[in-house]
Every structure is written in structure tokens, then in C-alpha cells.
Design a protein around this motif. Structure first.
Motif, PDB file in Angstrom:
ATOM      1  N   ILE A 183      19.931 -29.269 -21.326  1.00  0.00           N
ATOM      2  CA  ILE A 183      18.729 -28.703 -22.335  1.00  0.00           C
ATOM      3  C   ILE A 183      19.104 -27.520 -23.073  1.00  0.00           C
ATOM      4  CG2 ILE A 183      16.419 -28.025 -22.163  1.00  0.00           C
ATOM      5  CD1 ILE A 183      16.284 -29.118 -19.268  1.00  0.00           C
ATOM      6  N   THR A 184      19.274 -27.891 -24.267  1.00  0.00           N
ATOM      7  CA  THR A 184      19.647 -26.750 -25.236  1.00  0.00           C
ATOM      8  C   THR A 184      19.020 -26.842 -26.657  1.00  0.00           C
ATOM      9  OG1 THR A 184      22.148 -25.752 -26.179  1.00  0.00           O
ATOM     10  CG2 THR A 184      21.625 -28.315 -25.912  1.00  0.00           C
ATOM     11  N   ASP A 185      19.419 -25.807 -27.169  1.00  0.00           N
ATOM     12  CA  ASP A 185      18.870 -25.353 -28.575  1.00  0.00           C
ATOM     13  C   ASP A 185      19.827 -25.116 -29.449  1.00  0.00           C
ATOM     14  OD1 ASP A 185      19.127 -22.406 -29.186  1.00  0.00           O
ATOM     15  OD2 ASP A 185      18.651 -22.362 -27.145  1.00  0.00           O
ATOM     16  N   ASP A 186      21.248 -25.091 -29.067  1.00  0.00           N
ATOM     17  CA  ASP A 186      22.441 -24.878 -29.643  1.00  0.00           C
ATOM     18  C   ASP A 186      23.254 -25.946 -29.559  1.00  0.00           C
ATOM     19  OD1 ASP A 186      24.652 -23.737 -30.856  1.00  0.00           O
ATOM     20  OD2 ASP A 186      24.892 -21.967 -29.627  1.00  0.00           O
ATOM     21  N   PRO A 187      23.589 -26.611 -31.071  1.00  0.00           N
ATOM     22  CA  PRO A 187      24.388 -27.769 -30.873  1.00  0.00           C
ATOM     23  C   PRO A 187      26.011 -27.463 -30.383  1.00  0.00           C
ATOM     24  CG  PRO A 187      24.120 -27.002 -33.361  1.00  0.00           C
ATOM     25  CD  PRO A 187      23.106 -26.178 -32.307  1.00  0.00           C
ATOM     26  N   ASP A 188      26.433 -26.102 -30.459  1.00  0.00           N
ATOM     27  CA  ASP A 188      27.684 -25.917 -30.278  1.00  0.00           C
ATOM     28  C   ASP A 188      27.768 -25.708 -28.594  1.00  0.00           C
ATOM     29  OD1 ASP A 188      28.775 -25.376 -32.670  1.00  0.00           O
ATOM     30  OD2 ASP A 188      28.192 -23.249 -32.716  1.00  0.00           O
ATOM     31  N   THR A 189      26.719 -25.426 -27.959  1.00  0.00           N
ATOM     32  CA  THR A 189      26.519 -25.624 -26.485  1.00  0.00           C
ATOM     33  C   THR A 189      26.556 -26.942 -25.894  1.00  0.00           C
ATOM     34  OG1 THR A 189      25.195 -23.322 -26.404  1.00  0.00           O
ATOM     35  CG2 THR A 189      25.237 -24.859 -24.369  1.00  0.00           C
ATOM     36  N   GLY A 190      25.742 -27.950 -26.764  1.00  0.00           N
ATOM     37  CA  GLY A 190      25.599 -29.296 -26.364  1.00  0.00           C
ATOM     38  C   GLY A 190      26.951 -29.904 -26.708  1.00  0.00           C
ATOM     39  N   ARG A 191      27.714 -29.516 -27.767  1.00  0.00           N
ATOM     40  CA  ARG A 191      29.241 -30.060 -27.967  1.00  0.00           C
ATOM     41  C   ARG A 191      30.086 -29.661 -26.750  1.00  0.00           C
ATOM     42  NH1 ARG A 191      28.324 -29.539 -33.552  1.00  0.00           N
ATOM     43  NH2 ARG A 191      29.104 -27.290 -33.455  1.00  0.00           N
ATOM     44  N   LEU A 192      30.014 -28.355 -26.363  1.00  0.00           N
ATOM     45  CA  LEU A 192      30.656 -27.751 -25.526  1.00  0.00           C
ATOM     46  C   LEU A 192      30.587 -28.644 -23.969  1.00  0.00           C
ATOM     47  CD1 LEU A 192      31.306 -24.249 -24.524  1.00  0.00           C
ATOM     48  CD2 LEU A 192      30.668 -25.674 -22.779  1.00  0.00           C
ATOM     49  N   TRP A 193      29.568 -29.044 -23.624  1.00  0.00           N
ATOM     50  CA  TRP A 193      29.306 -29.722 -22.335  1.00  0.00           C
ATOM     51  C   TRP A 193      29.885 -31.306 -22.523  1.00  0.00           C
ATOM     52  CZ3 TRP A 193      28.333 -28.679 -17.514  1.00  0.00           C
ATOM     53  CH2 TRP A 193      27.825 -27.213 -17.225  1.00  0.00           C
ATOM     54  N   ILE A 194      29.653 -31.735 -23.807  1.00  0.00           N
ATOM     55  CA  ILE A 194      30.060 -33.054 -23.917  1.00  0.00           C
ATOM     56  C   ILE A 194      31.811 -33.102 -23.883  1.00  0.00           C
ATOM     57  CG2 ILE A 194      30.245 -34.781 -25.589  1.00  0.00           C
ATOM     58  CD1 ILE A 194      27.513 -34.193 -26.710  1.00  0.00           C
ATOM     59  N   GLU A 195      32.304 -32.099 -24.624  1.00  0.00           N
ATOM     60  CA  GLU A 195      33.506 -32.249 -24.833  1.00  0.00           C
ATOM     61  C   GLU A 195      34.406 -31.665 -23.479  1.00  0.00           C
ATOM     62  OE1 GLU A 195      34.104 -29.907 -28.393  1.00  0.00           O
ATOM     63  OE2 GLU A 195      33.305 -31.361 -29.578  1.00  0.00           O
ATOM     64  N   GLN A 196      33.783 -30.804 -22.957  1.00  0.00           N
ATOM     65  CA  GLN A 196      34.399 -30.253 -21.670  1.00  0.00           C
ATOM     66  C   GLN A 196      34.458 -30.800 -20.474  1.00  0.00           C
ATOM     67  OE1 GLN A 196      36.896 -27.894 -22.015  1.00  0.00           O
ATOM     68  NE2 GLN A 196      36.344 -27.794 -24.285  1.00  0.00           N
ATOM     69  N   SER A 197      33.172 -31.466 -20.202  1.00  0.00           N
ATOM     70  CA  SER A 197      32.974 -32.156 -19.123  1.00  0.00           C
ATOM     71  C   SER A 197      33.047 -33.732 -19.059  1.00  0.00           C
ATOM     72  CB  SER A 197      31.494 -31.903 -18.589  1.00  0.00           C
ATOM     73  OG  SER A 197      30.470 -32.768 -19.522  1.00  0.00           O
ATOM     74  N   GLY A 198      33.388 -34.194 -20.476  1.00  0.00           N
ATOM     75  CA  GLY A 198      33.283 -35.849 -20.561  1.00  0.00           C
ATOM     76  C   GLY A 198      34.562 -36.560 -19.936  1.00  0.00           C
ATOM     77  N   SER A 199      35.622 -35.998 -19.676  1.00  0.00           N
ATOM     78  CA  SER A 199      36.437 -36.382 -18.983  1.00  0.00           C
ATOM     79  C   SER A 199      36.376 -36.631 -17.612  1.00  0.00           C
ATOM     80  CB  SER A 199      38.092 -35.596 -19.355  1.00  0.00           C
ATOM     81  OG  SER A 199      38.058 -34.361 -18.820  1.00  0.00           O
ATOM     82  N   GLN A 200      35.632 -35.813 -16.916  1.00  0.00           N
ATOM     83  CA  GLN A 200      35.228 -35.718 -15.482  1.00  0.00           C
ATOM     84  C   GLN A 200      33.972 -36.608 -15.106  1.00  0.00           C
ATOM     85  OE1 GLN A 200      37.409 -34.483 -13.252  1.00  0.00           O
ATOM     86  NE2 GLN A 200      38.659 -33.947 -14.660  1.00  0.00           N
ATOM     87  N   MET A 201      33.377 -37.172 -16.163  1.00  0.00           N
ATOM     88  CA  MET A 201      32.057 -37.745 -16.012  1.00  0.00           C
ATOM     89  C   MET A 201      31.986 -39.086 -15.367  1.00  0.00           C
ATOM     90  SD  MET A 201      29.609 -35.286 -16.694  1.00  0.00           S
ATOM     91  CE  MET A 201      28.176 -36.684 -16.768  1.00  0.00           C
ATOM     92  N   GLU A 202      33.140 -39.782 -15.709  1.00  0.00           N
ATOM     93  CA  GLU A 202      33.292 -41.138 -15.143  1.00  0.00           C
ATOM     94  C   GLU A 202      32.248 -41.976 -15.547  1.00  0.00           C
ATOM     95  OE1 GLU A 202      34.644 -41.147 -11.069  1.00  0.00           O
ATOM     96  OE2 GLU A 202      36.324 -40.081 -11.383  1.00  0.00           O
ATOM     97  N   LYS A 203      31.419 -42.552 -14.515  1.00  0.00           N
ATOM     98  CA  LYS A 203      30.125 -43.355 -14.678  1.00  0.00           C
ATOM     99  C   LYS A 203      28.880 -42.604 -14.739  1.00  0.00           C
ATOM    100  CE  LYS A 203      32.248 -47.648 -13.293  1.00  0.00           C
ATOM    101  NZ  LYS A 203      31.934 -48.919 -12.349  1.00  0.00           N
TER     102      LYS A 203
END
Length: 293
Positions: A183-203
Motif C-alpha cells: 500500500i503506497t502513495d509513491d510510485p518509486d516505493t512501488g517499483r522498489l518492492w516490485i524490482e527488489q522482491s520480484g526474484s524471490q516471489m516465485e508463485k
């Protein structure tokens, strides 16, 4: 000065009257028909993919100044998760947003009380926990995704939250959660979670709730498949409230009655004020030129 006071009074009435009188200035937003719409993907993930009592990581990374908009989008989602008896772990990468999780839960309880439902059995430690503040920015998010127990959830007051019944021996990395909601109001924070955690998310589905101004910059990630669903701003909250109405129950219309109509009326008045202001300036300009000639 009198014109300014008149505009203030008109805007104030436009915002307050729809809520006070219960009028319907704007129609309820239409639910998107496309199942691949980011909103539908978000709702279907919560409603159909998540089993009851699933473990959900909720990231509250929005500034208190945006709470008025963000909470209207997030509270229906939190209420839905409570109804599914989800186990929620709240976390924030911003020190000023740590308390936002408790506010969301309080507002979700109010939502249920207004509908005559009691959720007093939804208790701290058994159904939800606050993992606290995650420092380190991008590096902290990446490290948490890989080894969450080493960065948060341990302090002198609460002890080791990872050893509570809710989390014990269940989480080794972020993919062990059944869903992650940012839950965020900042697109940079949203991208941060997508890019930094994406490789670990699996399914594990990564879902996001954003403000209206951040939504357009986050939406491309749903097209690429990096994001499993997206709820945007006040309209997204009203849509979620409408979609989540239970069979046999009337549409609660909480967001629409208190916010949606006032928001729409204020925008209409503001646009009219800009139009007439521009028209009056043009008239004044033409009159000035005529007097000069």
C-alpha cells in the motif's frame, strides 16, 4: 476578495452537501468487464486464489498526509482479508508509516460494525502482527525478501515475533507468504518492492494499492506480469466495495456516500470556476484593449 470567499463557500458546499444529504451526484463506478483488468485481477486473487487463514504480508508505505485517499482504497481490501480470516503481518519501510497498519484495522472494524458484524475475535498475535520498521531502502527490501527473520520482528518489547504461533516455522523467505499487498502513495516505493522482491516471489502474488497519481506509473507492471493486481485511489476503493458486496446484502456505499460524490462535485465546481475565470479574464483583456484604442 469577495470572489475568493464565494468560491470557497461554493466548494465547501459541493464537498459537504452530498455526504450530509446522502445525494447521488455521480453514479457508482462501473465494474470493468475484462477479467484481465488489473482491478479484477486483484479482487480475484484475494477472493479465489487465497484460501481461508492464509498468511498475508501487508506493506504500509504511505505518508499520513495521503491517508484520506489511500485508506478509502485499502480498508475494503483489509475488511475482505479479515472476512477470509487471513493472518496479516504488517511492515513498513518508512518510520512515519509504521502505525498505519493499526489505523487500517481500526477502520476495517468500524466498517464491519456499521454493517452489524462483530469481529472482536480477530486478535493481535493470533490473527495479525506488526513487524515494525524495515530500514535500508532498496537493500533492506532485497534482504528482507531473502531472509525476513534477520531484519525485523525482534525487539525488547514484543520479543521474537517469528516465534509466535502465527509465524513459527512458516516463513523462510518472502515467497512463503501466500500473498504480499503493498500500500503506497509513491510510485518509486512501488517499483522498489516490485524490482527488489520480484526474484524471490516465485508463485506468491504481489498486489498493490496506490494513490490516483501513482497508479498510472505502476500499471505497466501489471501488463508485464510482475504485479498480480492493482487497486487505484478513491475509485478503486469504491469499485472494491461494490464488488465485495455480499449476496443478499445491500451495497454499503460507504465510500460513495462520504467521498465519491463530494469528490466529483468538487471537481465539477473547480472546472467550472477555471472555465468562467478564463472567460472573465478574456473579457477583461478585450475591454482593456478597447479602452486603449
Amino acid at each position: 476578495r469577495s470572489v475568493r470567499w464565494a468560491l470557497f463557500a461554493i466548494l465547501l458546499l459541493a464537498v459537504l452537501l452530498p455526504a450530509v444529504l446522502g445525494s447521488r451526484v455521480l453514479p457508482v463506478p462501473r465494474l470493468p468487464a475484462d477479467p484481465n483488468n488489473p482491478f479484477n485481477q486483484f479482487y480475484n486473487t484475494i477472493a479465489n486464489t487465497l484460501a481461508d487463514e492464509s498468511l498475508v504480508l501487508v506493506i504500509t508505505d504511505y505518508q499520513p498526509g495521503f491517508a484520506g485517499e489511500i485508506e478509502q482504497a485499502a480498508v475494503p481490501v483489509i475488511a475482505h482479508l479479515i472476512r477470509k480470516n487471513a493472518r496479516m503481518a504488517f511492515l513498513s519501510t518508512s518510520p512515519v508509516s509504521v502505525e498505519m497498519g493499526e489505523r487500517l484495522l481500526q477502520k476495517a472494524r468500524q466498517f464491519y460494525r456499521k454493517n452489524g458484524q462483530d469481529i472482536s475475535s480477530y486478535q493481535l498475535g493470533e490473527h495479525y502482527l506488526f513487524l515494525g520498521y524495515l530500514p535500508g531502502g532498496a537493500a533492506g527490501v532485497k534482504a528482507f525478501a531473502e531472509q525476513p527473520q534477520k531484519l525485523t520482528g525482534v525487539d525488547a518489547l514484543s520479543g521474537n515475533l517469528w516465534q509466535t504461533e502465527m509465524l513459527r516455522d512458516k516463513i523462510a523467505n518472502i515467497s512463503d507468504f501466500h500473498a504480499v499487498v503493498v500500500i503506497t502513495d509513491d510510485p518509486d516505493t512501488g517499483r522498489l518492492w516490485i524490482e527488489q522482491s520480484g526474484s524471490q516471489m516465485e508463485k506468491t502474488p504481489l498486489l498493490m494499492i496506490t494513490s490516483a497519481q501513482a497508479g498510472p506509473m505502476i500499471q505497466p507492471y501489471t501488463v508485464s506480469g510482475q504485479l498480480s493486481g492493482l487497486v487505484v485511489g478513491l475509485e478503486g476503493g469504491a469499485l472494491y466495495e461494490l464488488r465485495d458486496t455480499q449476496p443478499g446484502q445491500p451495497y454499503p456505499g460507504h465510500i460513495k456516500a462520504l467521498y465519491w460524490d463530494g469528490f466529483g462535485a468538487a471537481w465539477l465546481v473547480a472546472l467550472l470556476a477555471i472555465f468562467f475565470g478564463a472567460f472573465w479574464s478574456l473579457v477583461q483583456h478585450l475591454r482593456a484593449r478597447k479602452n486603449v484604442t
